[in-house]
Design a protein around this motif. Sequence first.
Motif, short mmCIF file in Angstrom:
data_model
loop_
_atom_site.label_atom_id
_atom_site.label_comp_id
_atom_site.label_asym_id
_atom_site.label_seq_id
_atom_site.Cartn_x
_atom_site.Cartn_y
_atom_site.Cartn_z
N VAL A 62 0.86 -1.18 0.00
CA VAL A 62 0.00 0.00 0.00
C VAL A 62 0.90 1.23 0.00
O VAL A 62 1.82 1.33 0.82
CB VAL A 62 -0.90 0.01 1.26
N GLN A 66 -1.90 6.42 -0.11
CA GLN A 66 -3.24 5.82 -0.15
C GLN A 66 -3.89 5.81 1.23
O GLN A 66 -5.11 5.61 1.32
CB GLN A 66 -3.18 4.38 -0.67
N GLN A 68 -3.90 8.36 3.20
CA GLN A 68 -4.31 9.73 3.53
C GLN A 68 -5.78 9.75 4.00
O GLN A 68 -6.66 9.25 3.31
CB GLN A 68 -4.14 10.62 2.29
N ARG A 70 -7.25 8.09 6.21
CA ARG A 70 -7.87 6.80 6.54
C ARG A 70 -7.39 6.31 7.91
O ARG A 70 -6.54 6.93 8.54
CB ARG A 70 -7.56 5.80 5.43
#
Length: 152
Positions: A62, A66, A68, A70
């Motif tokens: 990941v 990606q 960001q 979360r």
Amino acid sequence: MRIELTVNGVAREADDVWEGESLLYALRERLGLPGSKNACEQGECGSCTVYLDGAPVCACLVAAGQAQGREVTTVEGLAGDGLDPVQQAFVEKGAVQCGFCTPGFLMSTKDLLDRDPAPSDPEIREALAGNLCRCTGYEKILDAVRTAAANR
Ligand code: FES
Ligand code: FES
């Protein structure tokens, strides 16, 4: 670039993140969370397993960007006041040798038991198929998963 995310329930940010940088690198090297291990960096071993918005992922696959905005949970986030029952079961059953694979097994086991509190042996094997261990021969890990399921 800067990324902002929630890790183990805490708002965190990291600066100077490179576009191709993995979430695993950002967690270990920028956010001070070395629990997730880097063994293959190719999505093959599962030692880097974390939850991204509640779903297990290989953090080495990941991109940090990606994540960001979360939510990430790492093995450091498993224990509350005491060990999580899954961690306790791994200790009790001696399912840890060098320990390099252990964080990934803990995360995958907890995910399995959250979805299925009483898995059969084939279901355990299938759920843990993405986690490799070079030391234990897996029997003690299976024992630990069965024990964790019984104790939860
Ligand atoms: S280090 Fe990510 S799967 Fe092996
Ligand atoms: S305990 Fe060493 S790789 Fe699993």
